[in-house]
Design a protein around this motif. Structure first.
Motif, PDB file in Angstrom:
ATOM      1  N   MET A 120       0.841  -1.210   0.000  1.00 56.54           N
ATOM      2  CA  MET A 120       0.000   0.000   0.000  1.00 56.54           C
ATOM      3  C   MET A 120       0.876   1.261   0.000  1.00 56.54           C
ATOM      4  O   MET A 120       0.556   2.243  -0.664  1.00 56.54           O
ATOM      5  CB  MET A 120      -0.928   0.028   1.226  1.00 56.54           C
ATOM      6  CG  MET A 120      -2.013  -1.029   1.257  1.00 56.54           C
ATOM      7  SD  MET A 120      -3.007  -1.129  -0.258  1.00 56.54           S
ATOM      8  CE  MET A 120      -3.677   0.504  -0.367  1.00 56.54           C
ATOM      9  N   LEU A 121       1.966   1.229   0.743  1.00 53.04           N
ATOM     10  CA  LEU A 121       2.885   2.383   0.749  1.00 53.04           C
ATOM     11  C   LEU A 121       3.519   2.571  -0.630  1.00 53.04           C
ATOM     12  O   LEU A 121       3.739   3.701  -1.069  1.00 53.04           O
ATOM     13  CB  LEU A 121       3.964   2.204   1.828  1.00 53.04           C
ATOM     14  CG  LEU A 121       3.473   2.401   3.275  1.00 53.04           C
ATOM     15  CD1 LEU A 121       4.529   1.936   4.266  1.00 53.04           C
ATOM     16  CD2 LEU A 121       3.099   3.855   3.548  1.00 53.04           C
ATOM     17  N   LYS A 122       3.786   1.440  -1.333  1.00 53.68           N
ATOM     18  CA  LYS A 122       4.306   1.538  -2.711  1.00 53.68           C
ATOM     19  C   LYS A 122       3.300   2.217  -3.614  1.00 53.68           C
ATOM     20  O   LYS A 122       3.652   3.072  -4.434  1.00 53.68           O
ATOM     21  CB  LYS A 122       4.632   0.132  -3.248  1.00 53.68           C
ATOM     22  CG  LYS A 122       5.984  -0.389  -2.814  1.00 53.68           C
ATOM     23  CD  LYS A 122       6.278  -1.753  -3.437  1.00 53.68           C
ATOM     24  CE  LYS A 122       7.575  -2.301  -2.884  1.00 53.68           C
ATOM     25  NZ  LYS A 122       7.620  -3.760  -2.861  1.00 53.68           N
ATOM     26  N   LEU A 123       2.024   1.824  -3.469  1.00 59.33           N
ATOM     27  CA  LEU A 123       0.946   2.427  -4.271  1.00 59.33           C
ATOM     28  C   LEU A 123       0.930   3.949  -4.078  1.00 59.33           C
ATOM     29  O   LEU A 123       0.660   4.709  -5.010  1.00 59.33           O
ATOM     30  CB  LEU A 123      -0.409   1.817  -3.855  1.00 59.33           C
ATOM     31  CG  LEU A 123      -1.650   2.338  -4.577  1.00 59.33           C
ATOM     32  CD1 LEU A 123      -1.679   1.887  -6.042  1.00 59.33           C
ATOM     33  CD2 LEU A 123      -2.925   1.870  -3.880  1.00 59.33           C
ATOM     34  N   MET A 124       1.234   4.389  -2.860  1.00 54.20           N
ATOM     35  CA  MET A 124       1.235   5.825  -2.527  1.00 54.20           C
ATOM     36  C   MET A 124       2.607   6.467  -2.739  1.00 54.20           C
ATOM     37  O   MET A 124       2.817   7.605  -2.339  1.00 54.20           O
ATOM     38  CB  MET A 124       0.825   6.024  -1.058  1.00 54.20           C
ATOM     39  CG  MET A 124      -0.547   5.555  -0.738  1.00 54.20           C
ATOM     40  SD  MET A 124      -1.780   6.528  -1.615  1.00 54.20           S
ATOM     41  CE  MET A 124      -3.135   5.399  -1.534  1.00 54.20           C
ATOM     42  N   GLN A 125       3.563   5.703  -3.328  1.00 57.56           N
ATOM     43  CA  GLN A 125       4.944   6.182  -3.533  1.00 57.56           C
ATOM     44  C   GLN A 125       5.580   6.636  -2.223  1.00 57.56           C
ATOM     45  O   GLN A 125       6.248   7.667  -2.145  1.00 57.56           O
ATOM     46  CB  GLN A 125       4.960   7.322  -4.565  1.00 57.56           C
ATOM     47  CG  GLN A 125       4.560   6.827  -5.941  1.00 57.56           C
ATOM     48  CD  GLN A 125       4.009   7.925  -6.820  1.00 57.56           C
ATOM     49  OE1 GLN A 125       3.762   9.032  -6.379  1.00 57.56           O
ATOM     50  NE2 GLN A 125       3.811   7.608  -8.073  1.00 57.56           N
ATOM     51  N   MET A 126       5.344   5.852  -1.174  1.00 58.29           N
ATOM     52  CA  MET A 126       5.851   6.202   0.162  1.00 58.29           C
ATOM     53  C   MET A 126       6.727   5.095   0.759  1.00 58.29           C
ATOM     54  O   MET A 126       7.069   5.142   1.933  1.00 58.29           O
ATOM     55  CB  MET A 126       4.667   6.486   1.114  1.00 58.29           C
ATOM     56  CG  MET A 126       3.939   7.784   0.853  1.00 58.29           C
ATOM     57  SD  MET A 126       4.960   9.231   1.182  1.00 58.29           S
ATOM     58  CE  MET A 126       5.168   9.117   2.949  1.00 58.29           C
ATOM     59  N   GLU A 127       7.095   4.063  -0.064  1.00 56.90           N
ATOM     60  CA  GLU A 127       7.826   2.920   0.516  1.00 56.90           C
ATOM     61  C   GLU A 127       9.189   3.334   1.066  1.00 56.90           C
ATOM     62  O   GLU A 127       9.685   2.756   2.039  1.00 56.90           O
ATOM     63  CB  GLU A 127       7.940   1.748  -0.472  1.00 56.90           C
ATOM     64  CG  GLU A 127       8.914   1.956  -1.628  1.00 56.90           C
ATOM     65  CD  GLU A 127       8.270   2.564  -2.864  1.00 56.90           C
ATOM     66  OE1 GLU A 127       8.730   2.261  -3.974  1.00 56.90           O
ATOM     67  OE2 GLU A 127       7.320   3.361  -2.711  1.00 56.90           O
ATOM     68  N   ALA A 128       9.817   4.369   0.486  1.00 58.09           N
ATOM     69  CA  ALA A 128      11.140   4.818   0.962  1.00 58.09           C
ATOM     70  C   ALA A 128      11.072   5.369   2.390  1.00 58.09           C
ATOM     71  O   ALA A 128      12.080   5.446   3.088  1.00 58.09           O
ATOM     72  CB  ALA A 128      11.699   5.880   0.018  1.00 58.09           C
ATOM     73  N   PRO A 131      10.264   3.215   7.383  1.00 61.56           N
ATOM     74  CA  PRO A 131      10.708   3.133   8.792  1.00 61.56           C
ATOM     75  C   PRO A 131      10.403   4.391   9.612  1.00 61.56           C
ATOM     76  O   PRO A 131      10.627   4.408  10.826  1.00 61.56           O
ATOM     77  CB  PRO A 131      12.232   2.939   8.689  1.00 61.56           C
ATOM     78  CG  PRO A 131      12.562   2.872   7.233  1.00 61.56           C
ATOM     79  CD  PRO A 131      11.392   3.390   6.463  1.00 61.56           C
ATOM     80  N   ARG A 132       9.914   5.450   8.958  1.00 62.20           N
ATOM     81  CA  ARG A 132       9.732   6.726   9.676  1.00 62.20           C
ATOM     82  C   ARG A 132       8.480   6.727  10.537  1.00 62.20           C
ATOM     83  O   ARG A 132       7.575   5.928  10.374  1.00 62.20           O
ATOM     84  CB  ARG A 132       9.660   7.892   8.679  1.00 62.20           C
ATOM     85  CG  ARG A 132      10.949   8.113   7.953  1.00 62.20           C
ATOM     86  CD  ARG A 132      10.968   9.489   7.312  1.00 62.20           C
ATOM     87  NE  ARG A 132      12.132   9.658   6.451  1.00 62.20           N
ATOM     88  CZ  ARG A 132      12.411  10.783   5.820  1.00 62.20           C
ATOM     89  NH1 ARG A 132      11.621  11.833   5.936  1.00 62.20           N
ATOM     90  NH2 ARG A 132      13.483  10.868   5.064  1.00 62.20           N
ATOM     91  N   ARG A 133       8.429   7.725  11.435  1.00 58.95           N
ATOM     92  CA  ARG A 133       7.231   7.991  12.247  1.00 58.95           C
ATOM     93  C   ARG A 133       6.480   9.157  11.593  1.00 58.95           C
ATOM     94  O   ARG A 133       7.092   9.986  10.896  1.00 58.95           O
ATOM     95  CB  ARG A 133       7.636   8.385  13.678  1.00 58.95           C
ATOM     96  CG  ARG A 133       8.512   7.369  14.396  1.00 58.95           C
ATOM     97  CD  ARG A 133       7.657   6.353  15.123  1.00 58.95           C
ATOM     98  NE  ARG A 133       8.456   5.195  15.568  1.00 58.95           N
ATOM     99  CZ  ARG A 133       8.977   5.081  16.786  1.00 58.95           C
ATOM    100  NH1 ARG A 133       8.846   6.062  17.654  1.00 58.95           N
ATOM    101  NH2 ARG A 133       9.624   3.985  17.113  1.00 58.95           N
ATOM    102  N   PRO A 134       5.163   9.279  11.861  1.00 63.77           N
ATOM    103  CA  PRO A 134       4.376  10.349  11.220  1.00 63.77           C
ATOM    104  C   PRO A 134       4.940  11.758  11.409  1.00 63.77           C
ATOM    105  O   PRO A 134       4.883  12.575  10.495  1.00 63.77           O
ATOM    106  CB  PRO A 134       3.009  10.212  11.889  1.00 63.77           C
ATOM    107  CG  PRO A 134       2.911   8.760  12.244  1.00 63.77           C
ATOM    108  CD  PRO A 134       4.301   8.351  12.622  1.00 63.77           C
ATOM    109  N   ALA A 135       5.542  12.041  12.593  1.00 61.26           N
ATOM    110  CA  ALA A 135       6.058  13.401  12.861  1.00 61.26           C
ATOM    111  C   ALA A 135       7.204  13.784  11.925  1.00 61.26           C
ATOM    112  O   ALA A 135       7.530  14.963  11.779  1.00 61.26           O
ATOM    113  CB  ALA A 135       6.509  13.516  14.313  1.00 61.26           C
ATOM    114  N   GLN A 136       7.817  12.784  11.278  1.00 62.62           N
ATOM    115  CA  GLN A 136       8.956  13.056  10.370  1.00 62.62           C
ATOM    116  C   GLN A 136       8.488  13.292   8.928  1.00 62.62           C
ATOM    117  O   GLN A 136       9.314  13.363   8.020  1.00 62.62           O
ATOM    118  CB  GLN A 136       9.934  11.874  10.411  1.00 62.62           C
ATOM    119  CG  GLN A 136      10.557  11.658  11.786  1.00 62.62           C
ATOM    120  CD  GLN A 136      11.292  10.319  11.864  1.00 62.62           C
ATOM    121  OE1 GLN A 136      10.699   9.249  11.771  1.00 62.62           O
ATOM    122  NE2 GLN A 136      12.604  10.390  12.034  1.00 62.62           N
ATOM    123  N   LEU A 137       7.185  13.398   8.745  1.00 62.67           N
ATOM    124  CA  LEU A 137       6.625  13.552   7.397  1.00 62.67           C
ATOM    125  C   LEU A 137       5.974  14.914   7.216  1.00 62.67           C
ATOM    126  O   LEU A 137       5.543  15.545   8.179  1.00 62.67           O
ATOM    127  CB  LEU A 137       5.543  12.481   7.146  1.00 62.67           C
ATOM    128  CG  LEU A 137       5.935  11.011   7.302  1.00 62.67           C
ATOM    129  CD1 LEU A 137       4.712  10.145   7.065  1.00 62.67           C
ATOM    130  CD2 LEU A 137       7.047  10.637   6.338  1.00 62.67           C
TER     131      LEU A 137
END
Length: 362
Positions: A120-128, A131-137
């Motif tokens: 699902m993260l790949k679908l959203m182009q977020m797989e890279a 390992p992060r937490r939401p606050a780092q986004l």
């Protein structure tokens, strides 16, 4: 992905104590549609979304998803997923565990759920960023994670509560395009709550305009824009002038009416009784200035304000009994024959651009 489902809302009401938030609305959202519930704050659109999701109980009426009446089912058994305005991500979990959370609740094994979350993260182009937490986004990245988490359950319908409201204007436009692309590729039903006309026009196949707990119009964006059903829709969409008066008669397929303290005007339509109240809508960009109007299809007014908008110029004109009449003209046309604030100018439009509006029975 699972197949899309039609959503059928049948005479649904929501009452909080003595307040009716949603009043006996009925609406069919075809399977695979991008539907926007649009209206001002407090119009009942979020209550409607939450009733489809099962996060709000229904006071009366039914909601059907596909062939199943889901009125009394808990949210997890409805085949819907909801993405909240706040994103509601867990700050202490990495992105994979955030996305996989609902599968964990369903007892899916760790390896399987983490593999699906990564897909699902790949679908959203977020797989890279896994390992992060939401606050780092950034806000836009958090939104993608919230979407991945909502979609991991293979819903038949995705429900979005003002999903773009927290984003800056440029990111809003980019995410709008991504949401549309996502909905088209997944083919599932999206129901999206917004108070932005521009957002609804850009995204929806079906716009549902709500006001005071009722549906004023449910139609394709172009129909809502070109043929608003009521005075509220015409005013809320902002692309029509609304003029109200009382019918005096009709001739040649036109209804004639008097504006209080003002002119006699005409509009395309018939079947109106003399003395009846009437509202008509005139497209702001279909009005001409400086041209004497045909009988009943214009008036002379005083220019109250002029705003230069690049490719167009917006004028506000006041006539007798008509306040703040908006005219949008092409900038080249305006500067070829400019007018100034305080000038008296004739305003004209064509018969087909003056449409009689309906009224909701109160």
């Amino acid at each position: 992905m699972s197949k899309a489902a039609e959503i059928d809302i049948v005479s649904v009401s929501k009452v909080y104590g003595t307040t009716t938030a949603v009043e006996a609305i009925s609406l069919k959202i075809p399977a695979g549609t991008y539907c926007c519930l649009l209206g001002p704050s407090g119009c009942g659109k979020t209550s409607t979304l939450r009733m489809i999701a099962g996060h709000e109980s229904i006071s009366s009426g039914d909601v059907r998803l596909g062939n199943t009446v889901v009125t009394d089912l808990p949210p997890a058994r409805r085949g819907t997923a909801m993405m909240f305005q706040s994103y509601a991500l867990f700050p202490h979990l990495d992105l994979i565990d955030n996305v996989a959370f609902s599968l964990k609740m369903k007892g899916v094994g760790k390896d399987e759920r983490r593999a699906k979350a990564l897909d699902m993260l790949k679908l959203m182009q977020m797989e890279a960023y896994a390992p992060r937490r939401p606050a780092q986004l950034s806000g836009g990245q958090q939104q993608r994670v919230a979407l991945a988490r909502a979609l991991i359950t293979d819903p038949e319908a995705l429900l979005l509560d003002e999903p773009l409201s927290a984003l800056d204007p440029f990111l809003k436009i980019r995410m709008r395009a991504e949401l549309k692309k996502l909905q088209t590729s997944l083919g599932i039903t999206f129901v999206h709550v917004t108070h932005s006309q521009e957002e609804a026009m850009a995204l929806a196949d079906l716009i549902v305009v709500m006001n005071e707990g009722r549906i004023e119009q449910a139609a394709h964006p172009r129909t809502v824009f070109e043929r608003p059903a009521t005075a509220f829709v015409a005013r809320f969409m902002g692309d029509h002038n609304v003029v109200s008066g009382r019918v005096t008669g009709s001739h040649d397929g036109m209804v004639v009416f008097d504006v209080p303290g003002g002119a006699s005007l005409a509009a395309s339509g018939q079947g109106r009784e003399a003395g009846e109240p009437i509202d008509i809508a005139i497209r702001t960009d279909h009005v001409r200035i400086g041209e004497p109007p045909a009988k009943g299809l214009g008036f002379t007014g005083i220019v109250a304000n002029i705003e230069y908008r690049g490719s167009t110029v917006k004028l506000s004109v006041n006539g007798t009994g008509i306040e703040d009449f908006t005219v949008i003209v092409d900038d080249a046309d305006f500067f070829a024959k400019p007018v100034a604030v305080g000038d008296a100018v004739p305003i004209a439009w064509d018969a087909e651009d003056a449409i009689v509006l309906g009224r909701l029975d109160s």
